[in-house]
Design an enzyme around this catalytic site. Sequence first.
Site, PDB file in Angstrom:
ATOM      1  N   GLN A  23       0.752  -1.100  -0.057  1.00  8.71           N
ATOM      2  CA  GLN A  23       0.096   0.020  -0.064  1.00  8.71           C
ATOM      3  C   GLN A  23       0.898   1.233   0.111  1.00  8.71           C
ATOM      4  OE1 GLN A  23      -2.751   0.485   3.392  1.00  8.71           O
ATOM      5  NE2 GLN A  23      -3.722   1.976   2.333  1.00  8.71           N
TER       6      GLN A  23
ATOM      7  N   HIS B 261      -8.497   2.302  -0.602  1.00 12.30           N
ATOM      8  CA  HIS B 261      -8.936   2.319  -2.077  1.00 12.30           C
ATOM      9  C   HIS B 261      -8.833   0.969  -2.808  1.00 12.30           C
ATOM     10  CE1 HIS B 261      -4.570   2.892  -1.861  1.00 12.30           C
ATOM     11  NE2 HIS B 261      -4.583   2.210  -3.031  1.00 12.30           N
TER      12      HIS B 261
HETATM   13  P1  AMP Z   1      -1.469   1.363  -3.761  1.00 15.57           P
HETATM   14  O1  AMP Z   1      -0.129   0.904  -4.075  1.00 15.57           O
HETATM   15  O2  AMP Z   1      -2.529   0.358  -3.708  1.00 15.57           O
HETATM   16  O3  AMP Z   1      -1.693   2.095  -2.451  1.00 15.57           O
HETATM   17  O4  AMP Z   1      -2.241   2.264  -5.078  1.00 15.57           O
HETATM   18  C1  AMP Z   1      -1.955   3.499  -4.914  1.00 15.57           C
HETATM   19  C2  AMP Z   1      -2.391   4.138  -6.223  1.00 15.57           C
HETATM   20  O5  AMP Z   1      -2.546   5.679  -6.515  1.00 15.57           O
HETATM   21  C3  AMP Z   1      -1.210   3.724  -7.261  1.00 15.57           C
HETATM   22  O6  AMP Z   1      -1.835   2.999  -8.334  1.00 15.57           O
HETATM   23  C4  AMP Z   1      -1.060   5.356  -8.001  1.00 15.57           C
HETATM   24  O7  AMP Z   1      -0.855   5.347  -9.321  1.00 15.57           O
HETATM   25  C5  AMP Z   1      -1.998   6.069  -7.557  1.00 15.57           C
HETATM   26  N1  AMP Z   1      -2.264   7.358  -7.542  1.00 15.57           N
HETATM   27  C6  AMP Z   1      -1.383   8.156  -6.823  1.00 15.57           C
HETATM   28  N2  AMP Z   1      -1.441   9.473  -6.864  1.00 15.57           N
HETATM   29  C7  AMP Z   1      -2.626   9.592  -7.591  1.00 15.57           C
HETATM   30  C8  AMP Z   1      -3.333  10.619  -8.291  1.00 15.57           C
HETATM   31  N3  AMP Z   1      -3.116  12.111  -7.914  1.00 15.57           N
HETATM   32  N4  AMP Z   1      -4.486  10.575  -9.024  1.00 15.57           N
HETATM   33  C9  AMP Z   1      -4.577   9.140  -9.429  1.00 15.57           C
HETATM   34  N5  AMP Z   1      -4.047   8.192  -8.908  1.00 15.57           N
HETATM   35  C10 AMP Z   1      -3.073   8.473  -8.025  1.00 15.57           C
END
Ligand code: AMP
Length: 132
Positions: A91, A97
């Site tokens: 994460q 999410h």
């Molecule tokens: P996780 O590794 O499951 O915590 O995923 C976090 C996700 O958030 C990653 O796939 C990122 O690409 C995405 N993310 C980070 N910043 C943004 C943003 N400003 N808008 C859209 N997605 C984002």
Amino acid sequence: MCIFCDIINGKIPSYKIYEDDYTYAFLDISNDANGHTLVIPKKHCENLLDVDVDTLNNVVKTIQKVTKHYVNNCGAKGVNILNANGKEAEQTVFHLHFHILPRFENDGFTVFPNLEKNKESLDKIQEKLKLN
Ligand code: AMP
Ligand code: ZN
């Protein structure tokens, strides 16, 4: 302050897909899998470990709504739902999410890791993990 809270309140721009009173769905900035989408609650919580069940219920409803839309109206053949809880689980953003990855025929990727066989027996693992 949390970047996903800032997306919900409009301080950070996003590609909105769907919104209701409790949840927000938007495109993942990575733009990797075609239509890679994140579904989040508007109420801040870190992950599955601290979310309350009503909030989680609302998020799951939105995941289903967006999934049906992608499959029934947008040409996806299926979806994968991915979710990380804790930094050891990869994460990176600590606002709950769920990733929706729309899947298409011959899209050329896999989401399930190809792991080596575990050395511990299923008997032992069950003994350790059983909840009731
Ligand atoms: P996780 O590794 O499951 O915590 O995923 C976090 C996700 O958030 C990653 O796939 C990122 O690409 C995405 N993310 C980070 N910043 C943004 C943003 N400003 N808008 C859209 N997605 C984002
Ligand atoms: Zn937040």
